[in-house]
Design a protein around this motif. Structure first.
Motif, PDB file in Angstrom:
ATOM      1  N   TYR A 105     -35.433 -20.960  -3.832  1.00 37.44           N
ATOM      2  CA  TYR A 105     -35.346 -19.734  -3.442  1.00 37.44           C
ATOM      3  C   TYR A 105     -34.958 -19.167  -2.167  1.00 37.44           C
ATOM      4  CZ  TYR A 105     -37.456 -19.477  -8.271  1.00 37.44           C
ATOM      5  OH  TYR A 105     -37.665 -19.713  -9.489  1.00 37.44           O
ATOM      6  N   VAL A 106     -34.150 -18.331  -1.917  1.00 36.46           N
ATOM      7  CA  VAL A 106     -33.668 -17.689  -0.734  1.00 36.46           C
ATOM      8  C   VAL A 106     -34.157 -16.231  -0.719  1.00 36.46           C
ATOM      9  CG1 VAL A 106     -31.784 -17.225   0.949  1.00 36.46           C
ATOM     10  CG2 VAL A 106     -31.806 -19.193  -0.568  1.00 36.46           C
ATOM     11  N   ILE A 107     -34.948 -15.920   0.000  1.00 32.80           N
ATOM     12  CA  ILE A 107     -35.171 -14.375   0.100  1.00 32.80           C
ATOM     13  C   ILE A 107     -34.405 -13.510   0.653  1.00 32.80           C
ATOM     14  CG2 ILE A 107     -37.035 -12.692   0.563  1.00 32.80           C
ATOM     15  CD1 ILE A 107     -37.908 -14.788  -1.623  1.00 32.80           C
ATOM     16  N   MET A 108     -33.796 -12.478   0.020  1.00 29.75           N
ATOM     17  CA  MET A 108     -32.793 -11.631   0.645  1.00 29.75           C
ATOM     18  C   MET A 108     -33.447 -10.183   1.151  1.00 29.75           C
ATOM     19  SD  MET A 108     -29.547 -13.167   0.018  1.00 29.75           S
ATOM     20  CE  MET A 108     -30.407 -14.261   1.386  1.00 29.75           C
ATOM     21  N   GLN A 109     -32.869  -9.663   2.237  1.00 29.90           N
ATOM     22  CA  GLN A 109     -33.214  -8.431   2.642  1.00 29.90           C
ATOM     23  C   GLN A 109     -32.664  -7.243   1.723  1.00 29.90           C
ATOM     24  OE1 GLN A 109     -31.132  -8.570   6.523  1.00 29.90           O
ATOM     25  NE2 GLN A 109     -30.566  -6.496   6.162  1.00 29.90           N
ATOM     26  N   SER A 110     -31.640  -7.244   1.138  1.00 30.23           N
ATOM     27  CA  SER A 110     -31.209  -6.296   0.350  1.00 30.23           C
ATOM     28  C   SER A 110     -30.067  -6.872  -0.616  1.00 30.23           C
ATOM     29  CB  SER A 110     -30.334  -5.337   1.156  1.00 30.23           C
ATOM     30  OG  SER A 110     -29.181  -6.014   1.547  1.00 30.23           O
ATOM     31  N   GLU A 111     -29.673  -5.890  -1.621  1.00 34.64           N
ATOM     32  CA  GLU A 111     -28.887  -6.356  -2.707  1.00 34.64           C
ATOM     33  C   GLU A 111     -27.467  -6.779  -2.149  1.00 34.64           C
ATOM     34  OE1 GLU A 111     -29.240  -6.850  -5.848  1.00 34.64           O
ATOM     35  OE2 GLU A 111     -31.208  -6.297  -6.081  1.00 34.64           O
ATOM     36  N   TRP A 112     -26.911  -5.961  -0.949  1.00 32.47           N
ATOM     37  CA  TRP A 112     -25.759  -6.311  -0.135  1.00 32.47           C
ATOM     38  C   TRP A 112     -25.834  -7.643  -0.066  1.00 32.47           C
ATOM     39  CZ3 TRP A 112     -24.229  -8.004   4.406  1.00 32.47           C
ATOM     40  CH2 TRP A 112     -22.777  -7.843   4.782  1.00 32.47           C
ATOM     41  N   TYR A 113     -26.741  -8.060   0.721  1.00 34.47           N
ATOM     42  CA  TYR A 113     -26.908  -9.638   1.374  1.00 34.47           C
ATOM     43  C   TYR A 113     -26.980 -10.748   0.061  1.00 34.47           C
ATOM     44  CZ  TYR A 113     -27.080 -10.975   6.069  1.00 34.47           C
ATOM     45  OH  TYR A 113     -26.869 -11.226   7.359  1.00 34.47           O
ATOM     46  N   LYS A 114     -27.698 -10.278  -1.185  1.00 31.42           N
ATOM     47  CA  LYS A 114     -27.737 -10.994  -1.930  1.00 31.42           C
ATOM     48  C   LYS A 114     -26.042 -11.457  -2.647  1.00 31.42           C
ATOM     49  CE  LYS A 114     -29.368 -11.481  -6.802  1.00 31.42           C
ATOM     50  NZ  LYS A 114     -30.020 -11.107  -8.059  1.00 31.42           N
TER      51      LYS A 114
END
Length: 370
Positions: A105-114
């Motif tokens: 898994y890669v933890i994203m700071q926001s939906e935009w980054y995802k």
């Protein structure tokens, strides 16, 4: 487990090794990478924060800790980025380091980054058959998860009392009556320096010129720690000018060149921020203190004509929005920042991103073991 990393020479060969295990405070429990092997400990979950493995041109973590050597069928490897980024500008650069291919898994700071990471992964699949097979092998169908970042937690909870000033900082930040001068934190990122080069150095020079003439104010300049080694490798012609600016900053009685390991003292004790992109501008805006996005390549106007919308700027800062030199002029924004009073805010500890990530990790491990 703090792991060692190496510098690289021009040919990509490892040179000096760095082991920062001894630099942690006493209240942070660590175990030795020399006395313990990961597979012997066999943790259920591994968190990593360096994504580059062997792909960084300047440094590399020890090869036995590359991500593909950490993943296995009965373990969850989670990459939590060591950085956060301000994403409101089209120019922001989004890249993958390599660990993202292998991590569960890669933890994203926001939906935009995802969305950005999903698009990059999709592009890789289309461009390289071998890479497509690798990505498919390690893809669990939900690799990118939006949970924020623990760095936000730290910034929300910052208190000056936790970061007492060293004597040499007191000499530069306090006046003769021991009152703190209005202090601005200047950040210099690797990305913008490599892109703008002489223009960015000129901007730093303009800022230092201003503070040299403003003894009632104080400056903390905190550049990215890898700027000098990166310049020496990629832009050696910029080194003399950069070193000259560093020396000028160090010699001024109201300027601090902050090359310490911890950025939080500078964030806690500064009253406003100036920078361009990078993690610091994104983190600083969460403090609800004035966060100024600099304009590079344009003439800097340090004069204030007092015509700015003070209430409008207050609203922006209180909503954690970045304010821009290009919209108001730097002199006006410094003038506003000196008048601004921050409302103290209580944060709900139960909403902390770190806790959300930890809870997710436990759940992810249980799912993988089914």
């Amino acid at each position: 487990m703090p792991i060692p990393y190496y510098d690289k020479d021009q040919e990509g060969n490892f040179t000096e090794m760095h082991d920062e295990s001894e630099s942690y405070p006493d209240d942070v429990g660590i175990i030795s990478w020399q006395d313990n092997q990961v597979d012997e400990i066999d943790p259920d979950v591994i968190f990593i924060h360096n994504p580059y493995d062997g792909n960084n041109l300047v440094t590399s973590v020890h090869p036995k800790y590359y991500t593909n050597k950490l993943v296995c069928k009965d373990r969850v490897v989670i990459y939590v980025p060591y950085y956060v980024s301000y994403t409101e500008d089209k120019e922001v650069m989004v890249t993958m380091g390599g660990a993202e291919f292998y991590a569960d898994y890669v933890i994203m700071q926001s939906e935009w980054y995802k969305k950005q990471f999903e698009q990059i992964l999709s592009d890789y699949k289309k461009s390289d058959d071998d890479l497509n097979d690798l990505i498919a092998f390690y893809d669990n169908g939900n690799k990118f998860v939006v949970l924020g970042n623990p760095k936000y937690d730290k910034i929300r909870s910052l208190e000056k009392s936790e970061y007492p000033l060293r004597d040499d900082w007191k000499e530069k930040l306090l006046d003769e009556s021991d009152n703190k001068k209005f202090t601005i934190l200047l950040d210099t990122t690797l990305e913008i320096l490599l892109k703008q080069r002489e223009k960015m150095l000129d901007k730093i020079g303009d800022v230092i010129d201003f503070f040299e003439k403003s003894d009632d104010l104080a400056l903390i300049w905190r550049p990215h720690p890898l700027i000098e080694p990166t310049l020496r490798k990629m832009c050696p012609e910029l080194i003399p000018a950069y070193v000259k600016l560093v020396d000028r900053c160090k010699k001024l009685n109201n300027c601090i060149f902050d090359d310490t390991n911890d950025m939080h003292t500078a964030i806690a004790w500064s009253d406003a921020f100036m920078g361009k992109y990078g993690s610091m501008v994104e983190l600083y805006r969460v403090t609800k203190k004035p966060t100024i996005m600099l304009e590079i390549g344009e003439k800097t106007n340090f004069e204030s004509d007092g015509t700015y919308d003070e209430e409008g700027l207050k609203t922006k800062v209180s909503k954690c929005q970045v304010i821009r030199e290009k919209d108001y002029g730097l002199g006006n924004l410094i003038d506003f920042s000196m008048k601004y009073q921050r409302d103290e805010v209580e944060y709900d500890i139960n909403q902390m991103d770190g806790k959300k990530i930890y809870d997710f990790a436990i759940k992810a491990f249980k799912i993988k073991m089914k």
